[in-house]
Motif scaffolding. Structure first.
Motif, PDB file in Angstrom:
ATOM      1  N   ILE A 208      29.323  44.308  90.536  1.00 48.26           N
ATOM      2  CA  ILE A 208      30.536  43.742  91.118  1.00 48.26           C
ATOM      3  C   ILE A 208      31.492  43.351  89.991  1.00 48.26           C
ATOM      4  CG2 ILE A 208      31.515  41.795  92.407  1.00 48.26           C
ATOM      5  CD1 ILE A 208      28.800  41.666  93.910  1.00 48.26           C
ATOM      6  N   LEU A 209      32.756  43.742  90.128  1.00 48.90           N
ATOM      7  CA  LEU A 209      33.828  43.236  89.268  1.00 48.90           C
ATOM      8  C   LEU A 209      34.767  42.443  90.176  1.00 48.90           C
ATOM      9  CD1 LEU A 209      35.326  42.998  86.609  1.00 48.90           C
ATOM     10  CD2 LEU A 209      36.429  45.196  87.076  1.00 48.90           C
ATOM     11  N   GLU A 220      31.323  33.684 100.061  1.00 48.28           N
ATOM     12  CA  GLU A 220      31.037  34.997 100.651  1.00 48.28           C
ATOM     13  C   GLU A 220      30.597  35.995  99.581  1.00 48.28           C
ATOM     14  OE1 GLU A 220      33.969  32.917 103.369  1.00 48.28           O
ATOM     15  OE2 GLU A 220      33.685  33.163 101.206  1.00 48.28           O
ATOM     16  N   LEU A 221      31.211  35.894  98.401  1.00 51.05           N
ATOM     17  CA  LEU A 221      30.844  36.787  97.296  1.00 51.05           C
ATOM     18  C   LEU A 221      29.397  36.557  96.875  1.00 51.05           C
ATOM     19  CD1 LEU A 221      31.687  38.803  95.036  1.00 51.05           C
ATOM     20  CD2 LEU A 221      32.403  36.810  93.694  1.00 51.05           C
ATOM     21  N   LEU A 222      29.016  35.294  96.732  1.00 48.61           N
ATOM     22  CA  LEU A 222      27.642  35.004  96.325  1.00 48.61           C
ATOM     23  C   LEU A 222      26.634  35.403  97.397  1.00 48.61           C
ATOM     24  CD1 LEU A 222      27.820  31.560  94.471  1.00 48.61           C
ATOM     25  CD2 LEU A 222      27.315  33.807  93.523  1.00 48.61           C
ATOM     26  N   MET A 273      34.754  46.932  93.091  1.00 49.96           N
ATOM     27  CA  MET A 273      35.962  46.244  92.627  1.00 49.96           C
ATOM     28  C   MET A 273      36.503  45.372  93.758  1.00 49.96           C
ATOM     29  SD  MET A 273      38.035  49.086  90.367  1.00 49.96           S
ATOM     30  CE  MET A 273      39.180  47.855  89.734  1.00 49.96           C
ATOM     31  N   PHE A 274      36.309  44.084  93.620  1.00 46.56           N
ATOM     32  CA  PHE A 274      36.669  43.149  94.675  1.00 46.56           C
ATOM     33  C   PHE A 274      37.853  42.285  94.238  1.00 46.56           C
ATOM     34  CE2 PHE A 274      32.006  42.960  96.375  1.00 46.56           C
ATOM     35  CZ  PHE A 274      32.145  44.253  96.864  1.00 46.56           C
ATOM     36  N   PRO A 285      33.246  52.157  84.113  1.00 45.02           N
ATOM     37  CA  PRO A 285      32.273  53.250  83.934  1.00 45.02           C
ATOM     38  C   PRO A 285      32.951  54.604  83.823  1.00 45.02           C
ATOM     39  CG  PRO A 285      32.163  52.337  86.156  1.00 45.02           C
ATOM     40  CD  PRO A 285      33.030  51.423  85.364  1.00 45.02           C
ATOM     41  N   LYS A 286      32.302  55.492  83.076  1.00 43.58           N
ATOM     42  CA  LYS A 286      32.860  56.845  82.907  1.00 43.58           C
ATOM     43  C   LYS A 286      32.795  57.622  84.214  1.00 43.58           C
ATOM     44  CE  LYS A 286      33.604  56.128  78.533  1.00 43.58           C
ATOM     45  NZ  LYS A 286      33.351  54.670  78.578  1.00 43.58           N
ATOM     46  N   LYS A 287      31.712  57.388  84.954  1.00 45.44           N
ATOM     47  CA  LYS A 287      31.559  58.098  86.235  1.00 45.44           C
ATOM     48  C   LYS A 287      30.657  57.275  87.148  1.00 45.44           C
ATOM     49  CE  LYS A 287      30.301  62.546  88.279  1.00 45.44           C
ATOM     50  NZ  LYS A 287      29.722  63.894  88.030  1.00 45.44           N
ATOM     51  N   ALA A 288      31.203  56.876  88.270  1.00 44.90           N
ATOM     52  CA  ALA A 288      30.425  56.120  89.256  1.00 44.90           C
ATOM     53  C   ALA A 288      31.168  56.143  90.579  1.00 44.90           C
ATOM     54  CB  ALA A 288      30.219  54.680  88.792  1.00 44.90           C
ATOM     55  N   ASP A 289      30.430  55.966  91.678  1.00 48.04           N
ATOM     56  CA  ASP A 289      31.091  55.728  92.956  1.00 48.04           C
ATOM     57  C   ASP A 289      31.783  54.368  92.893  1.00 48.04           C
ATOM     58  OD1 ASP A 289      30.343  58.103  94.250  1.00 48.04           O
ATOM     59  OD2 ASP A 289      28.378  57.274  94.786  1.00 48.04           O
ATOM     60  N   CYS A 290      32.748  54.176  93.755  1.00 47.05           N
ATOM     61  CA  CYS A 290      33.502  52.915  93.718  1.00 47.05           C
ATOM     62  C   CYS A 290      33.882  52.480  95.124  1.00 47.05           C
ATOM     63  CB  CYS A 290      34.760  53.077  92.863  1.00 47.05           C
ATOM     64  SG  CYS A 290      35.856  51.632  92.863  1.00 47.05           S
ATOM     65  N   ILE A 291      33.632  51.208  95.408  1.00 49.02           N
ATOM     66  CA  ILE A 291      34.123  50.566  96.628  1.00 49.02           C
ATOM     67  C   ILE A 291      35.130  49.518  96.193  1.00 49.02           C
ATOM     68  CG2 ILE A 291      33.545  49.148  98.633  1.00 49.02           C
ATOM     69  CD1 ILE A 291      30.689  50.342  98.441  1.00 49.02           C
ATOM     70  N   GLN A 292      36.349  49.622  96.706  1.00 50.22           N
ATOM     71  CA  GLN A 292      37.390  48.686  96.285  1.00 50.22           C
ATOM     72  C   GLN A 292      37.912  47.906  97.475  1.00 50.22           C
ATOM     73  OE1 GLN A 292      40.654  50.429  94.107  1.00 50.22           O
ATOM     74  NE2 GLN A 292      41.667  48.459  93.765  1.00 50.22           N
ATOM     75  N   ILE A 293      37.988  46.576  97.306  1.00 49.24           N
ATOM     76  CA  ILE A 293      38.584  45.687  98.309  1.00 49.24           C
ATOM     77  C   ILE A 293      39.872  45.123  97.741  1.00 49.24           C
ATOM     78  CG2 ILE A 293      38.350  43.544  99.616  1.00 49.24           C
ATOM     79  CD1 ILE A 293      35.328  43.882  99.516  1.00 49.24           C
ATOM     80  N   ASP A 294      40.954  45.241  98.518  1.00 47.47           N
ATOM     81  CA  ASP A 294      42.201  44.598  98.113  1.00 47.47           C
ATOM     82  C   ASP A 294      43.083  44.384  99.330  1.00 47.47           C
ATOM     83  OD1 ASP A 294      44.870  44.075  96.660  1.00 47.47           O
ATOM     84  OD2 ASP A 294      43.450  44.346  95.022  1.00 47.47           O
ATOM     85  N   ILE A 295      43.806  43.273  99.329  1.00 53.71           N
ATOM     86  CA  ILE A 295      44.732  42.970 100.418  1.00 53.71           C
ATOM     87  C   ILE A 295      45.950  43.878 100.370  1.00 53.71           C
ATOM     88  CG2 ILE A 295      46.071  41.232  99.170  1.00 53.71           C
ATOM     89  CD1 ILE A 295      44.856  40.766 102.755  1.00 53.71           C
ATOM     90  N   ASP A 296      46.212  44.440  99.184  1.00 53.09           N
ATOM     91  CA  ASP A 296      47.385  45.296  98.965  1.00 53.09           C
ATOM     92  C   ASP A 296      46.948  46.761  98.903  1.00 53.09           C
ATOM     93  OD1 ASP A 296      49.679  46.597  98.176  1.00 53.09           O
ATOM     94  OD2 ASP A 296      49.969  45.446  96.332  1.00 53.09           O
ATOM     95  N   PRO A 297      47.334  47.575  99.864  1.00 53.20           N
ATOM     96  CA  PRO A 297      46.909  48.985  99.855  1.00 53.20           C
ATOM     97  C   PRO A 297      47.373  49.748  98.622  1.00 53.20           C
ATOM     98  CG  PRO A 297      48.609  48.593 101.536  1.00 53.20           C
ATOM     99  CD  PRO A 297      48.167  47.265 101.033  1.00 53.20           C
ATOM    100  N   ALA A 298      48.461  49.285  97.981  1.00 53.77           N
ATOM    101  CA  ALA A 298      48.960  49.973  96.784  1.00 53.77           C
ATOM    102  C   ALA A 298      47.993  49.844  95.607  1.00 53.77           C
ATOM    103  CB  ALA A 298      50.329  49.420  96.394  1.00 53.77           C
ATOM    104  N   LYS A 299      47.089  48.870  95.671  1.00 53.89           N
ATOM    105  CA  LYS A 299      46.146  48.669  94.566  1.00 53.89           C
ATOM    106  C   LYS A 299      44.928  49.596  94.661  1.00 53.89           C
ATOM    107  CE  LYS A 299      48.465  45.266  92.704  1.00 53.89           C
ATOM    108  NZ  LYS A 299      48.168  43.881  93.043  1.00 53.89           N
ATOM    109  N   ILE A 300      44.670  50.123  95.842  1.00 53.55           N
ATOM    110  CA  ILE A 300      43.519  51.019  95.999  1.00 53.55           C
ATOM    111  C   ILE A 300      43.763  52.288  95.183  1.00 53.55           C
ATOM    112  CG2 ILE A 300      42.062  52.277  97.629  1.00 53.55           C
ATOM    113  CD1 ILE A 300      41.915  49.255  98.039  1.00 53.55           C
ATOM    114  N   ASN A 301      42.785  52.642  94.359  1.00 54.56           N
ATOM    115  CA  ASN A 301      42.841  53.823  93.472  1.00 54.56           C
ATOM    116  C   ASN A 301      43.766  53.656  92.264  1.00 54.56           C
ATOM    117  OD1 ASN A 301      41.107  55.709  94.936  1.00 54.56           O
ATOM    118  ND2 ASN A 301      42.732  55.755  96.486  1.00 54.56           N
TER     119      ASN A 301
END
Length: 576
Positions: A208-209, A220-222, A273-274, A285-301
């Motif tokens: 988790i980052l 909730e994170l813990l 990425m939370f 990481p050089k290569k890994a799957d990623c799950i990203q949470i953000d309130i702002d859709p522009a931040k995804i990817n």
């Protein structure tokens, strides 16, 4: 509806939004607004600072601490220009701010009059809302819209106000009408949550980052991390989201991060990425799957390709994920990270146990820890003070940790402490600063004295721009223009009406901190620290190692001597 001055309607709008204080300096082009504040000083306090930059830095810090909008004002021209630094701090750290900037009277506009500056043009880049007032009838309405926009866009709203406009009478009611901004969160992305659960359940080495987007979601994170047995790395400004000593905690990532965090990030097969916009992608990481949470859709990817993007509130999404993931009884990857972290803490404990002179800055951090109350607020300046405090202070969610995260502006430590005492007068405020950063804003220590704000300002005095010294070295450049003539900051504190302690020997360090904790006035502890103490990265990467080598060779060729480098043991620990 009776006639009132437009300035009175402006102040009523501020009160409607729950604004109870304003930072700033008075002056001719803003004095009609200041006069209205004078008349309402029982409800809105005017905190008179000595420099406009401090006004906006304090307003930004107040917003970071409380989530409420910070407000600053000044005259036009030079005063408004001075405010830009703190305005950019608010912009880049995404917190709401309202700035009221004076301007020459409307009959003098566009004539090249004394102190006339095209302020809307200057503010265009920094502001999410930027208007020059031209009608007294709409002043209060425009202030309301500006505040609403600052909250919604999490940024700076600026109003440039010609000084004659607030003085004019308008038909308006001064009736109290409390207003509160409420953020509407997107609906939970249920289909994407199911995809995320599958990735989490199959992952062997998830990491988790966590960033500031999880500030309100620490519990909730813990709960999520403990159920799935996942290590947590945090971004710098997110230091107090979870306890530093939690078994899943690996500290922060990057140049001033920990070695275990770097190594875990390079090993992971799933990056979670939370709530962060982490910019140093070479640490990801050089290569890994990623799950990203953000309130702002522009931040995804934006920083890393997301296998699954979850747009919404972090607390709501984490609660949903926790209820759906399969519990993990044992995760060998977490155990390996924990063993790595135990070794890291052992190294840091060696650093804080030094007893020799000159005083090690790590030892100063240990003394701060001893006198810090459980809910102390730490305001950290930019430079080596950031490194030592981030790395060596063990904090919890009861604490607050104020930094200029994205702008990284020197001089933010003292204004942050002033904001902390205004926001939470009963909590201990500790500013940790370098002599470089503090000397940029030191005049406003007298503001803290005048406001009767007990605080402790710890100055790591090495008579140089130490962080810049090591930046030059890591780039392979010889040191230049980093020396600072010494100032006795303890005597300065006394001249301002505060209390000062000058500490040059280890034998005097503990006593100074014990006395500072008991003080009922603002205190400066001016500590002469070891100028050779190196704020090395938690993990020295190859480019940095090559830079230090180039610097050492350059020192031999140009200065005919070996540069004083950190102990070889420390370098090897961080490199291997």
């Amino acid at each position: 509806m009776s006639k009132v001055k437009a300035s009175e309607a402006l102040v009523q709008t501020l009160k409607n939004w729950g604004i109870d204080h304003v930072y700033g300096l008075p002056g001719d082009s803003i004095d009609t607004v200041v006069d209205a504040l004078r008349k309402d000083q029982e409800e809105i306090e005017f905190i008179h600072v000595r420099h406009e930059e401090v006004a906006t830095l304090a307003a930004a810090a107040y917003s970071k601490l409380t989530g409420k909008i910070g407000v600053a004002l000044s005259i036009g021209g030079p005063g408004a220009i001075h405010m830009l630094n703190g305005m950019y701090d608010a912009k880049m750290d995404h917190v709401p701010m309202l700035v009221l900037a004076g301007q020459v009277t409307t009959d003098m506009l566009n004539t090249g009059f004394f102190q006339e500056v095209n302020l809307p043009a200057i503010f265009e880049d920094v502001a999410v809302y930027n208007k020059q007032i031209d009608n007294p009838e709409t002043l209060a309405e425009t202030v309301d819209e500006a505040i609403r926009t600052a909250y919604k866009e999490k940024g700076v709203a600026v109003l440039t106000i010609p000084n004659d406009i607030p003085a004019q009478e308008i038909k308006a009611s001064l009736e109290s009408k409390p207003v509160k901004f409420e953020q509407e969160n997107p609906k939970l992305p249920e289909a994407n949550i199911q995809e995320a659960v599958k990735l989490i359940d199959k992952s062997k080495k998830p990491v988790i980052l966590a960033g500031l987007g999880t500030k309100h979601a620490g519990g909730e994170l813990l709960a999520f991390a403990e159920k799935a047995k996942i290590p947590i790395i945090h971004s710098l400004p997110a230091k107090t989201i979870i306890p530093d000593d939690h078994p899943n905690a690996l500290g922060n990532l990057g140049k001033i991060g920990t070695k275990p965090a770097y190594e875990a990030m390079q090993e992971t097969d799933l990056l979670l990425m939370f709530g962060n916009d982490y910019p140093y992608t070479n640490y990801l990481p050089k290569k890994a799957d990623c799950i990203q949470i953000d309130i702002d859709p522009a931040k995804i990817n934006k920083r890393y390709p997301a296998t699954v993007g979850l747009v919404g509130d972090a607390a709501e999404i984490l609660t949903s994920l926790t209820s759906k993931i399969t519990p993990v009884e044992e995760r060998k990857f977490l155990q390996a990270c924990q063993e790595n972290m135990q070794e890291w803490w052992k190294w840091l404990e060696e650093d804080t146990s030094k007893t020799t002179d000159p005083i090690a800055p790590e030892v100063v951090m240990a003394n701060i820890q001893k006198i810090a109350e459980k809910d102390a607020i730490f305001s950290i300046d930019v430079g080596t003070a950031t490194v030592w405090s981030t790395r060596y202070l063990h904090l919890t969610p009861q604490n607050d940790f104020l930094v200029s995260a994205w702008l990284g502006t020197m001089g933010c430590g003292l204004p942050g402490a002033i904001a902390a005492k205004k926001a939470f007068p009963d909590r201990q405020a500790i500013a940790i600063v370098g002599d470089g950063g503090f000397s940029m804003v030191m005049q406003d220590f007298v503001t803290a004295v005048g406001q009767k704000m007990p605080m402790i300002v710890v100055i790591l005095n090495n008579q140089e721009l130490s962080f810049i010294k090591y930046e030059q070295q890591s780039a392979g450049e010889l040191n230049y223009a980093i020396d600072l003539p010494d100032i006795n900051y303890a005597k300065f504190a006394e001249s301002c009406g505060g209390i000062g302690f000058r500490v040059e020997k280890m034998a005097d360090l503990e006593n100074a901190f014990e006395n500072a904790k008991l003080a009922t006035k603002p205190v400066i502890i001016d500590v002469s620290v070891d100028s050779s103490a190196a704020p090395l990265p938690g993990k020295i990467i190859m480019d940095e190692a090559l830079g230090y080598t180039k610097f050492e060779i350059g020192s031999i060729i140009e200065d005919h001597r070996f540069a004083k480098m950190p102990p070889l043991k420390t370098i090897l620990r961080r490199f291997l």
